[in-house]
Structure formats: structure tokens, C-alpha cells
Design a protein around this motif. Structure first.
Motif, mmCIF file in Angstrom:
data_model
loop_
_atom_site.group_PDB
_atom_site.id
_atom_site.type_symbol
_atom_site.label_atom_id
_atom_site.label_comp_id
_atom_site.label_asym_id
_atom_site.label_seq_id
_atom_site.Cartn_x
_atom_site.Cartn_y
_atom_site.Cartn_z
ATOM 1 N N SER A 2 24.505 -11.020 -12.660
ATOM 2 C CA SER A 2 23.474 -10.101 -13.143
ATOM 3 C C SER A 2 23.853 -9.621 -14.543
ATOM 4 N N THR A 29 15.591 -8.430 -25.609
ATOM 5 C CA THR A 29 15.000 -9.487 -26.419
ATOM 6 C C THR A 29 15.164 -9.141 -27.906
ATOM 7 N N VAL A 38 15.679 -6.508 -20.527
ATOM 8 C CA VAL A 38 15.533 -7.645 -19.632
ATOM 9 C C VAL A 38 16.811 -7.801 -18.818
ATOM 10 N N GLU A 39 16.648 -8.152 -17.552
ATOM 11 C CA GLU A 39 17.793 -8.529 -16.717
ATOM 12 C C GLU A 39 17.659 -10.004 -16.385
ATOM 13 N N ALA A 40 18.733 -10.754 -16.594
ATOM 14 C CA ALA A 40 18.784 -12.165 -16.206
ATOM 15 C C ALA A 40 19.741 -12.294 -15.033
ATOM 16 N N ARG A 41 19.259 -12.916 -13.952
ATOM 17 C CA ARG A 41 20.119 -13.221 -12.808
ATOM 18 C C ARG A 41 20.332 -14.734 -12.782
ATOM 19 N N ALA A 43 17.767 -19.331 -14.454
ATOM 20 C CA ALA A 43 17.907 -17.876 -14.341
ATOM 21 C C ALA A 43 16.582 -17.255 -13.915
ATOM 22 N N LEU A 90 14.364 -13.788 -14.356
ATOM 23 C CA LEU A 90 14.235 -12.680 -15.290
ATOM 24 C C LEU A 90 13.435 -11.523 -14.677
ATOM 25 N N PRO A 130 9.238 -9.661 -16.466
ATOM 26 C CA PRO A 130 10.006 -9.658 -17.714
ATOM 27 C C PRO A 130 9.089 -9.661 -18.928
ATOM 28 N N VAL A 141 16.221 -19.084 -24.543
ATOM 29 C CA VAL A 141 15.371 -19.667 -23.510
ATOM 30 C C VAL A 141 15.027 -21.099 -23.920
ATOM 31 N N ARG A 181 9.024 -15.803 -14.493
ATOM 32 C CA ARG A 181 10.335 -15.222 -14.187
ATOM 33 C C ARG A 181 11.444 -16.270 -14.135
ATOM 34 N N ILE A 188 18.118 -21.237 -19.480
ATOM 35 C CA ILE A 188 18.678 -20.640 -20.685
ATOM 36 C C ILE A 188 19.949 -21.367 -21.084
#
Length: 341
Positions: free
Chosen positions: A55, A60, A66-69, A81, A83, A99, A118, A127, A131
Motif C-alpha cells: 500500500s 499525481t 492517490v493510493e496504489a495497492r 496495481a 488505485l 482515483p 502509468v 482503478r 505502472i
């Protein structure tokens, strides 16, 4: 059913419900009872994948949160990922905002030592993206462990540290989330199993994400996942089969790796790396695995349907009703089922 909100101090005291599909019988116990439920010559297969600090919170180029998992590694420095917009694990996944609008070439910065671009946005949902991190090698891994946290959900009581999301025998960091079925297997318990004559083998499976917050994406889970099966594990499975002993998978990740590999090779288990898109379902007939140790899950979850490959739906519903009445806890820090004749 109530979720476990935190890892318990003594995993041997966690509850274990033995579900016997052949006799249609349920029996309460503890994880510490596992050696007595298995027999000499049985083979227990675990997933030794370690959990990533997957996590990552960032922004941006326009300053939007933004959270990227991270879901899975595609190649060195490249990941699929999931988002989310602003917020964190305190908010239920299904209530998290979408996102910011991102497309190929857009950058996300997670700190002065970690950023990504991205490369692709899935047609299934904005989502789901691919990346590429600008960092590589040791610089990338160091930054991930500085900036990342384990993925967690709103029912957990407090922020998790990375050690909360590991099994005792974790090795390579490939898993998006904890392969939770193996979490209660303490070293002392594994030694008790070995002393009883139960063999323990391992494979590595990149356990993916369990919830996306997007119903369309959730319907696609589990996504294709990488695995690697050592030659020693293949030999152990063959020996157990030749002797008429049982192969017990610790979790659905192990089951997907073993059964997915066998499905790709005409029923034969082969050593080496691979990718599986196998989805266990009520009509699936396992060719390698005889039973599994798994966490307790609510009947509304997709995981419950996977168990129907190993036991009738009626028995599983009876098991869940019994577990709920008896106070079993669900989710990754909860109690366990042993589904085994």
C-alpha cells in the motif's frame, strides 16, 4: 460472522473446525490439534511467499491524492496495481472514492525516493492499471519498504506493521496480501507435525488482492497469479500419492498453484515457474489436493464458493452456521477450517 480485528498473541489457541466431507461431521478444536488430525505420511504444502508493503500513498502531478495497492509484479520494476482516491484503510474499501483520472504517461509520486508512471489502464476499470517505477534494483526495494505499508481493511483495529502480515516461514516478497491460511502455523506446531511423520513442503505463490471496492473488478478475482513449485515439492507430492497418503494445501493460493499447474500439464505436476488463472468452483474436481487448511470466511464472500470444490455446499453452510454460533472469528486474523476427509 465477526471479523478478527487484530493478530492474536498465541496462534495455537486459535480455533479450528474440522469439516469432514465424507462423514458429514463437524468437530471443534484448536490449531494446536492439527498434528492429531493428520497422519504419518500425509503431506502439508505451504506458501512461503512473503507479503509486500504493497500500500503506497502518493500524489499525481496535479497534486491529487492517490493510493496504489500493488497486486502483482509483471517484470522488474513493473506492477499491476489497484488505485484509490483520497483516504486510507479506515474507510471501507467499497466506500473509497475513485482515483483521479490517469492515463498512460501520467506520473504518481510516493515520496522523493519513489515514483512511477502509468503504462496501461485496464478496460475493465480505471482503478486497475499497470505502472512502472522509475527506481530499479536495491533503490526500488529500499524505497518500497520505507514508503509502503501492508494492505489492510477497515475492520482491523490499528495500523499494521509489515511483520503482522507475514507467515513464520515467509521468503521472497511476492504477495500483495498475507497468505493468511498459514499465519497460525508456528514453528513449534510445524515441528510437532514433522515429529508425527507428517511431511511439510513449500511452494511460492504470489497471493493477490482480496477486495477492490469495484463490483466489476471483484467479479474477476482472483486475477492471474505467478507461482513457482520446487522439484522437491513435486517429488513429495508424487511420493505421497504413491503411498496412498493425503496432500493438504495450506490455503487456496497453494491449491491454485498445485491444481493450476496440473491443469496446464494434462494432470501432471511439474516443477518450475508458471502463472495460473484457475478459479476453484463447486464443479471443480481436484487432481492433486485432497483437503485444505483455510481461514473462516462469510458465505457471502467468493472464497466460500471455492471451498465447494472440496465439500458439499450443505455441509459448508452448516459449518458456517455452527462457527458463527460458537463465536469463531473470520478474515485473515481469524480462525480456521480443516476441510479433510
Amino acid at each position: 460472522m465477526s471479523p478478527a480485528t487484530w493478530p492474536r498473541d498465541n496462534p495455537l489457541e486459535e480455533r479450528l473446525l474440522h469439516v469432514d466431507p465424507r462423514l458429514g461431521r463437524l468437530r471443534d478444536g484448536r490449531i494446536a490439534d492439527l498434528p492429531a488430525l493428520l497422519e504419518p505420511g500425509d503431506l502439508l504444502v505451504v506458501n512461503d511467499g512473503a507479503t509486500l508493503p504493497a500500500s503506497l500513498h502518493g500524489a499525481t502531478a496535479r497534486g491529487e491524492a492517490v493510493e496504489a495497492r500493488l497486486i502483482g509484479e509483471l517484470a522488474e520494476g513493473r506492477y499491476s496495481a489497484l488505485l484509490f482516491g483520497a483516504g486510507d484503510w479506515h474507510t471501507r474499501t467499497e466506500d473509497r472514492p475513485a482515483p483521479p483520472a490517469l492515463g498512460p504517461g501520467d506520473a504518481v509520486t510516493f515520496g522523493d525516493d519513489l515514483s512511477a508512471v502509468v503504462e496501461r489502464v485496464s478496460a475493465a476499470s480505471a482503478r486497475l492499471v499497470e505502472i512502472a517505477f522509475r527506481e530499479r534494483g536495491a533503490a526500488l526495494w529500499s524505497a518500497l519498504y520505507r514508503r509502503g505499508r501492508p494492505i489492510q481493511y477497515a475492520y482491523v483495529a490499528a495500523p499494521l506493521q509489515i511483520w503482522h502480515a507475514q507467515t513464520r516461514y515467509a521468503s521472497r516478497p511476492l504477495c500483495a496480501e498475507l497468505p493468511s491460511a498459514g499465519r497460525p502455523l508456528a514453528w513449534g506446531l510445524l515441528l510437532d507435525l514433522i515429529r508425527r511423520g507428517v511431511r511439510v513442503a513449500s511452494l511460492t505463490h504470489a497471493a493477490g488482492i482480496s477486495s477492490t471496492g469495484d463490483p466489476a473488478l471483484d467479479a474477476l478475482l482472483p486475477l492471474p497469479e505467478r507461482f513457482e513449485i520446487p522439484e522437491e515439492t513435486v517429488a513429495a507430492v508424487r511420493e505421497a500419492r504413491a503411498r496412498g497418503r493425503r496432500v493438504i494445501a495450506v490455503g487456496t493460493t497453494v491449491t491454485r498453484a498445485l491444481e493450476g499447474c496440473a491443469a496446464q500439464h494434462g494432470g501432471e505436476l511439474r516443477a518450475g515457474p508458471g502463472v495460473t488463472d484457475l478459479v476453484l468452483h463447486p464443479g471443480f474436481r481436484p487432481r492433486v489436493v485432497d483437503g485444505l487448511l483455510t481461514g473462516v470466511h462469510d458465505p457471502a464472500e467468493s472464497h466460500f464458493r471455492l471451498l465447494e470444490a472440496f465439500a458439499p455446499a450443505e455441509l459448508l453452510h452448516r459449518a458456517n452456521a455452527h462457527a458463527e454460533q460458537a463465536g469463531y472469528l473470520c478474515h485473515e486474523f481469524g480462525d480456521s477450517y480443516l476441510v479433510l476427509s
